[in-house]
Design a protein around this motif. Structure first.
Motif, mmCIF file in Angstrom:
data_model
loop_
_atom_site.group_PDB
_atom_site.id
_atom_site.type_symbol
_atom_site.label_atom_id
_atom_site.label_comp_id
_atom_site.label_asym_id
_atom_site.label_seq_id
_atom_site.Cartn_x
_atom_site.Cartn_y
_atom_site.Cartn_z
ATOM 1 N N VAL A 99 0.873 -1.213 -0.078
ATOM 2 C CA VAL A 99 0.010 -0.019 0.058
ATOM 3 C C VAL A 99 1.038 1.226 -0.011
ATOM 4 O O VAL A 99 2.039 1.241 0.748
ATOM 5 C CB VAL A 99 -0.970 -0.094 1.344
ATOM 6 C CG1 VAL A 99 -1.539 1.414 1.189
ATOM 7 C CG2 VAL A 99 -1.837 -1.257 1.315
ATOM 8 N N ARG A 100 0.978 2.043 -0.964
ATOM 9 C CA ARG A 100 1.434 3.347 -0.903
ATOM 10 C C ARG A 100 0.603 4.479 -0.870
ATOM 11 O O ARG A 100 -0.708 4.404 -1.297
ATOM 12 C CB ARG A 100 2.267 3.531 -2.203
ATOM 13 C CG ARG A 100 3.209 2.182 -2.212
ATOM 14 C CD ARG A 100 3.831 2.101 -3.333
ATOM 15 N NE ARG A 100 4.869 3.406 -3.569
ATOM 16 C CZ ARG A 100 5.692 3.730 -4.496
ATOM 17 N NH1 ARG A 100 5.579 2.872 -5.781
ATOM 18 N NH2 ARG A 100 6.510 4.901 -4.498
ATOM 19 N N TRP A 101 0.811 5.588 -0.196
ATOM 20 C CA TRP A 101 0.243 6.753 -0.128
ATOM 21 C C TRP A 101 0.947 8.089 -0.158
ATOM 22 O O TRP A 101 1.902 7.957 -0.078
ATOM 23 C CB TRP A 101 -0.810 6.703 1.052
ATOM 24 C CG TRP A 101 -0.123 7.022 2.595
ATOM 25 C CD1 TRP A 101 0.774 5.984 2.956
ATOM 26 C CD2 TRP A 101 0.347 8.255 2.768
ATOM 27 N NE1 TRP A 101 1.023 6.427 4.052
ATOM 28 C CE2 TRP A 101 1.313 7.898 4.096
ATOM 29 C CE3 TRP A 101 -0.149 9.607 2.976
ATOM 30 C CZ2 TRP A 101 1.534 8.820 5.019
ATOM 31 C CZ3 TRP A 101 0.583 10.499 3.806
ATOM 32 C CH2 TRP A 101 1.207 10.083 4.898
ATOM 33 N N CYS A 102 0.238 9.257 -0.528
ATOM 34 C CA CYS A 102 1.085 10.487 -0.757
ATOM 35 C C CYS A 102 0.380 11.444 0.406
ATOM 36 O O CYS A 102 -0.665 11.534 0.637
ATOM 37 C CB CYS A 102 0.771 11.076 -2.130
ATOM 38 S SG CYS A 102 1.676 9.875 -3.263
ATOM 39 N N CYS A 105 -1.247 14.788 -3.486
ATOM 40 C CA CYS A 105 -1.617 14.021 -4.464
ATOM 41 C C CYS A 105 -1.520 14.793 -5.854
ATOM 42 O O CYS A 105 -1.420 15.879 -5.687
ATOM 43 C CB CYS A 105 -2.991 13.540 -4.705
ATOM 44 S SG CYS A 105 -3.204 12.297 -3.111
ATOM 45 N N CYS A 111 -3.423 9.421 -7.412
ATOM 46 C CA CYS A 111 -2.638 10.086 -6.334
ATOM 47 C C CYS A 111 -1.224 10.027 -7.086
ATOM 48 O O CYS A 111 -0.455 10.732 -7.166
ATOM 49 C CB CYS A 111 -2.866 9.725 -5.064
ATOM 50 S SG CYS A 111 -1.919 10.693 -3.938
ATOM 51 N N CYS A 117 4.573 11.164 -6.129
ATOM 52 C CA CYS A 117 3.384 12.031 -5.740
ATOM 53 C C CYS A 117 3.873 13.383 -6.065
ATOM 54 O O CYS A 117 4.554 13.603 -6.817
ATOM 55 C CB CYS A 117 3.482 12.011 -3.849
ATOM 56 S SG CYS A 117 3.108 10.208 -3.114
#
Length: 122
Positions: A99-102, A105, A111, A117
């Motif tokens: 799981v990757r998140w910024c 975005c 995103c 990012c």
């Protein structure tokens, strides 16, 4: 790999017919041993079979040797050589591997763009 005892020696993968339910499976490799054979087969993909217990069948389709005391060229009626077993076939559930998140975005629907990012962070 499948180990089949009390089975004749084979000369090629074409000497056996392997099926999962009614779906044929190719023999990738084989090894003859005294009294049987090891087979490496490909399990059919999920689109061909529903999960659950299916019949795995191996049938000898090769040429039979002339029986002791027999005459070459004559036709001899032989019993079918078939091995059957129940095979538990299942499709594993999907699993999240990463799981990757910024924090910030990119503009648009996603995103991450090219694994980056909005602030160019990976």
């Amino acid at each position: 790999a499948l180990r089949i005892s009390n089975f004749p020696a084979i000369a090629s993968g074409a000497d056996v017919a392997v099926t999962f339910a009614s779906v044929a499976s190719p023999v990738l490799a084989y090894v003859n041993f005294k009294g049987g054979v090891w087979l490496q087969v490909r399990v059919p993909p999920a689109v061909d079979l529903a999960p659950g217990v299916v019949a795995l069948t191996v049938q000898f389709t090769g040429a039979e040797p002339v029986p002791r005391g027999g005459v070459t060229g004559q036709v001899y009626v032989r019993a079918l050589k078939i091995a059957r077993v129940d095979f538990s076939y299942y499709v594993p559930l999907p699993e999240v591997v990463a799981v990757r998140w910024c924090a910030v975005c990119q503009a648009g629907r996603t995103c991450l763009v090219n694994a980056r990012c909005a602030n160019a962070a990976k």
